[in-house]
Design an enzyme around this catalytic site. Structure first.
Site, PDB file in Angstrom:
ATOM      1  CB  CYS A 140      -3.844   6.469   5.420  1.00  0.00           C
ATOM      2  SG  CYS A 140      -5.068   7.372   4.459  1.00  0.00           S
ATOM      3  CG  HIS A 148      -4.687   2.493   3.211  1.00  0.00           C
ATOM      4  ND1 HIS A 148      -3.718   2.646   2.240  1.00  0.00           N
ATOM      5  CD2 HIS A 148      -5.041   3.753   3.560  1.00  0.00           C
ATOM      6  CE1 HIS A 148      -3.508   3.937   2.014  1.00  0.00           C
ATOM      7  NE2 HIS A 148      -4.298   4.615   2.800  1.00  0.00           N
ATOM      8  CB  THR A 151      -0.949  -0.003   1.222  1.00  0.00           C
ATOM      9  OG1 THR A 151      -1.996   0.939   1.017  1.00  0.00           O
ATOM     10  CG2 THR A 151      -0.215   0.321   2.514  1.00  0.00           C
TER      11      THR A 151
END
Lengths: 174, 218, 121
Positions: free
Chosen positions: A47, A64, A42
């Site tokens: 985040c 995530h 990711t």
């Protein structure tokens, strides 16, 4: 020769019977789980990327997480810390992983625009995830958080290693 | 385009698109004048996508990108972005600095200043056009940005930040996009305008009545 | 005397304005990158003319304009900005700006502008 492992997206739908080796990208607000041979990847800004790994069972997952608090919104479990962790645990348990054997690693929570709002959301995400992990007695054994740069996170379920790439710096292995 | 965002009626979507067109036209004109060569907009649209897809609107290769970012202020808020790869950005810098193509080879003070001021001019021009279009006789709309900042990082990481405010509200996002191309030069610059949730609500109010005709300077 | 202060946060813009002003016979006595520095340097140098950007970090151009005019009601300040909206122009003129040049400007036009103000100075 055995067929490879198909990275299973178990956020919805029945469990697949055949698995093939693949890098699996985890999008914003999404959760993916997998088994030995899978690599979950990711890209992170503010985040938080949360990995959980049961080494003995060879099972793990990556969430995530975008925001700390769902305020009761159950439509997107991966998006919020308070719904992502239970959902991630559920999926890992389904694959044979045991909560009491899990270890966690965290990355992200950057403030890329050097703004007060950006700093706040990153910090709040991190605090929420840390508190939730503590409440489940899941230890955090690696972390790479904060700063002002984006991160590319790759979770190798085979070994439990998490590599973090930042532009202009050496890769870090958690 | 499917139902764009719960707050907007089809008529409002049409007006919103007109307002962004006015912004894009103004930006194109300003860029042409700034660079002293024709600069056209090849894509000019109002788009919607899922939150999951939002970080990939510039591509999902995981590559890095350069961005000049300005926060909107006044009647609307949220980020405006001029995104480009190193090659396109350094070509822009050479033109602005009056250098031979290929002179700029890295992001030093002059190169950054050149692209940042380009963003200032393009971003302000975009807002000027939108403000003219959205203003009515009895209600003047003012859109003034903050100074631009230069960023170079993974495109998806940067876009996550840019869409963060909209992420707090729902599972889909809305944004205006314009792509600039310049005759005879291998450049592609993408301009994005991402209104935050209060701005989306404000736009809904502003789009109630008739817009200024054509958004031309008054 | 043709003493000019240039205020703009963009290095490239300060360079461009400087070159045009020098060609038009002005002396550049100070350059500032933000409103606070602009006000401080104005007090120090009392230039005959100030070119003032609007969008700057910290104190913006409008606030700097007000502060400069408060210190010297006769200060001659010209706004040079990419912001071209009715309300903002009105605010600048109401607060004592004598003119407004919209970016991107035509260098020849800006040069003519500097020549005109030099003759009037």
């Amino acid at each position: 020769m055995s067929k490879g492992l198909q990275a299973a997206s178990l956020t919805s739908g029945p469990r697949p019977t055949e698995i093939v080796a693949a890098d699996r990208k985890v999008g914003m607000g999404q959760i993916e789980v997998g088994q030995r041979g899978h690599v979950l990847k990711t890209l992170l800004g503010s985040c938080v990327g949360l990995t959980l790994h049961d080494r003995r069972a060879g099972v793990g997952g990556l969430a995530h997480i975008v925001l700390p608090d769902s305020r009761g919104d159950l439509t997107a479990p991966g998006k919020f810390a308070d719904t992502a962790l239970p959902e991630l645990l559920r999926l890992i348990n389904e694959l044979g992983g045991r909560t009491e054997k899990l270890i966690a690693k965290l990355a992200g929570a950057a403030n890329m625009f050097s703004s007060e709002a950006g700093k706040l959301v990153g910090e709040q995400n991190l605090l929420a995830v840390e508190a939730l992990l503590a409440s489940r007695r899941i230890p955090i054994v690696g972390r790479h958080c904060g700063g002002t740069q984006g991160r590319r996170m790759a979770f190798y379920i085979e070994t439990g290693e998490v590599t973090i790439d930042i532009l202009g710096s050496e890769s870090v292995v958690l | 385009m499917a139902a764009i965002f719960p707050l907007f009626t089809p008529a409002q979507v049409e007006k919103l698109t007109l307002a962004f067109h006015a912004g894009a036209a103004s930006a194109s004109e300003a860029m042409t004048k700034w660079l002293s060569r024709p600069t056209v907009i090849t894509i000019d649209s109002v788009d919607q996508c899922s939150l999951e897809q939002a970080p990939t609107i510039l591509g999902d290769t995981g590559d890095e990108v350069c961005m000049c970012l300005m926060q909107m202020g006044g009647d609307l808020s949220g980020p405006m972005i001029l995104a480009f790869d190193d090659v396109s950005g350094l070509v822009l810098a050479d033109i602005v600095l009056g250098r031979q193509k290929g002179t700029s080879s890295g992001w030093d003070e002059f190169e950054k200043s050149a692209v940042l001021e380009s963003m200032n001019i393009v971003g302000c021009a975009y807002l000027n056009g939108m403000a003219r279009c959205l203003s009515k006789d009895d209600e003047s709309v003012t859109l003034v940005p903050a100074p631009p900042i230069f960023l170079r990082d993974f495109a998806e990481s940067l876009l996550q930040m840019a869409f963060m405010e909209q992420a707090t509200e729902g599972r889909s996002v809305i944004f205006a996009r314009a792509r600039f191309e310049m005759q005879g030069a291998p450049i592609k610059w993408t301009f994005l305008l991402i209104p935050d949730p209060p701005s989306i609500a404000r736009l809904s109010q502003l789009l109630q009545g008739d817009l200024s005709s054509s958004g031309r300077p008054q | 005397m043709n003493r000019l202060m240039i205020v703009d946060d963009a290095l490239i813009m300060r360079l461009k304005i400087r070159e045009i002003a020098l060609n038009a016979g002005w002396d550049v006595v100070a350059e500032a990158q933000n409103g606070e520095d602009a006000v401080r340097l104005f007090e120090q140098h009392h230039p005959d003319l100030v070119t003032l950007d609007m969008v700057m970090p910290g104190m913006d151009g409008l606030a700097a304009l007000k502060a400069i005019r408060a210190k010297d009601p006769n200060a001659t300040v010209v706004m040079v900005s990419a912001v071209n909206q009715k309300q903002k122009l009105k605010e600048c003129i109401e607060n004592g700006a004598v003119d407004f040049v919209v970016k991107p400007f035509d260098p020849a036009n800006l040069q003519a502008f500097f020549v005109r103000y030099r003759q009037g100075a």
